[in-house]
Write an enzyme that holds these catalytic residues in place. Sequence first.
Site, PDB file in Angstrom:
ATOM      1  N   GLU A 136       0.836  -1.202   0.000  1.00  0.00           N
ATOM      2  CA  GLU A 136       0.000   0.000   0.000  1.00  0.00           C
ATOM      3  C   GLU A 136       0.875   1.258   0.000  1.00  0.00           C
ATOM      4  OE1 GLU A 136      -2.057   0.784   3.670  1.00  0.00           O
ATOM      5  OE2 GLU A 136      -3.448   2.192   2.746  1.00  0.00           O
ATOM      6  N   ASP A 171      -6.126   2.797  -1.032  1.00  0.00           N
ATOM      7  CA  ASP A 171      -6.681   3.600   0.066  1.00  0.00           C
ATOM      8  C   ASP A 171      -7.023   4.972  -0.507  1.00  0.00           C
ATOM      9  OD1 ASP A 171      -6.835   5.425   2.281  1.00  0.00           O
ATOM     10  OD2 ASP A 171      -5.787   3.981   3.534  1.00  0.00           O
ATOM     11  N   GLN A 197      -9.457   0.458   1.171  1.00  0.00           N
ATOM     12  CA  GLN A 197      -9.726   1.196   2.415  1.00  0.00           C
ATOM     13  C   GLN A 197     -10.230   2.579   2.027  1.00  0.00           C
ATOM     14  OE1 GLN A 197      -5.735   0.766   3.945  1.00  0.00           O
ATOM     15  NE2 GLN A 197      -6.394  -0.757   5.442  1.00  0.00           N
ATOM     16  N   GLU A 233     -11.357   3.180   7.023  1.00  0.00           N
ATOM     17  CA  GLU A 233     -10.100   3.432   7.753  1.00  0.00           C
ATOM     18  C   GLU A 233      -9.924   4.947   7.853  1.00  0.00           C
ATOM     19  OE1 GLU A 233      -6.224   2.811   5.946  1.00  0.00           O
ATOM     20  OE2 GLU A 233      -5.530   1.773   7.737  1.00  0.00           O
TER      21      GLU A 233
HETATM   22  O1  LIG Z   1      -1.977   3.977   6.975  1.00  0.00           O
HETATM   23  C1  LIG Z   1      -2.706   3.264   6.284  1.00  0.00           C
HETATM   24  O2  LIG Z   1      -3.435   3.733   5.414  1.00  0.00           O
HETATM   25  C2  LIG Z   1      -2.772   1.823   6.481  1.00  0.00           C
HETATM   26  O3  LIG Z   1      -3.526   1.186   5.815  1.00  0.00           O
HETATM   27  C3  LIG Z   1      -1.971   1.142   7.508  1.00  0.00           C
HETATM   28  O4  LIG Z   1      -1.928  -0.222   7.225  1.00  0.00           O
HETATM   29  C4  LIG Z   1      -0.621   1.613   7.804  1.00  0.00           C
HETATM   30  O5  LIG Z   1      -0.414   1.327   9.148  1.00  0.00           O
HETATM   31 MG    MG Z   2      -4.714   2.357   4.443  1.00  0.00          MG
END
Ligand SMILES: O=C(O)C(=O)[C@@H](O)CO
Ligand code: MG
Length: 251
Positions: A136, A171, A197, A233
């Site tokens: 990631e 993410d 995420q 997240e």
């Molecule tokens: O920071 C992020 O975005 C994450 O997904 C974590 O896994 C990093 O700690």
């Molecule tokens: Mg993340």
Amino acid sequence: MKPCANLTFLFKELPFLERFQAAADAGFDAVEILFPYDMPAPEILDRLQLAGLPLALINAPPPNYTGGPRGFAAAPDLTDRFRSDFLRVMRYAKRLKPQHIHIMTGDGEGDAARDTFIANLKWAAAEAPDQSLTIEPLNPTAMPGYFLNDYAQAADILDAVAAPNVGLQYDSFHAQMIHGDAVAVWHDHAPRVRHVQVGDAPDRNTPGNGTVDFPALFAAIRDSRYDGWISGEYNPDKDTESSLGWMSALA
Ligand SMILES: O=C(O)C(=O)[C@@H](O)CO
Ligand SMILES: [Mg+2]
């Protein structure tokens, strides 16, 4: 699209072990935990089973991570450390059965870090052929010095590793911060994505309260037929419960 709750970020109003049932009650179908290593695996397993939830993801920095370096996978002088830690993570994973393990690079730059990361990923992929591993990119504002900090860089590394059990962790917060357009990043990299995420930018806050175009992003994810988890997240602007409006877009 299946909702997952990151219990390191969400339901922080509650003691950690109570967050599992709260996630189930709120309609989540899975949970992820960034650093479960401070807690005995049987206790976590117990809570997963009571809540009837699978574990979608854990991170793989050292199991004794407590605010130290965020992994060693790209550290040229610490290959032995990375590999012994990875084997410890896998022993933990045997109990908890996370669907994905996120391999963290730690800080670094340049060819030596890239070569080390590729070699370590190839080694880990062969060592745990039945385990999905993810990488990631983390944005430099939130994580200065972290080696993997760009989606094109991640794609290049995944091509070099070429292992069926290593893929991309997307993410929306980091994608927006790095490239300015999380939806464009999705379009460019969707086939590589194994885990999603969501958080808004620039403050990693509640989806819908920042600059990410979530209606367009969820439409793009739906169109691409991604069938993995979509994990919240982010830091809720108020309480967790009132931050969950984004989940209705997944139904
Ligand atoms: O920071 C992020 O975005 C994450 O997904 C974590 O896994 C990093 O700690
Ligand atoms: Mg993340």
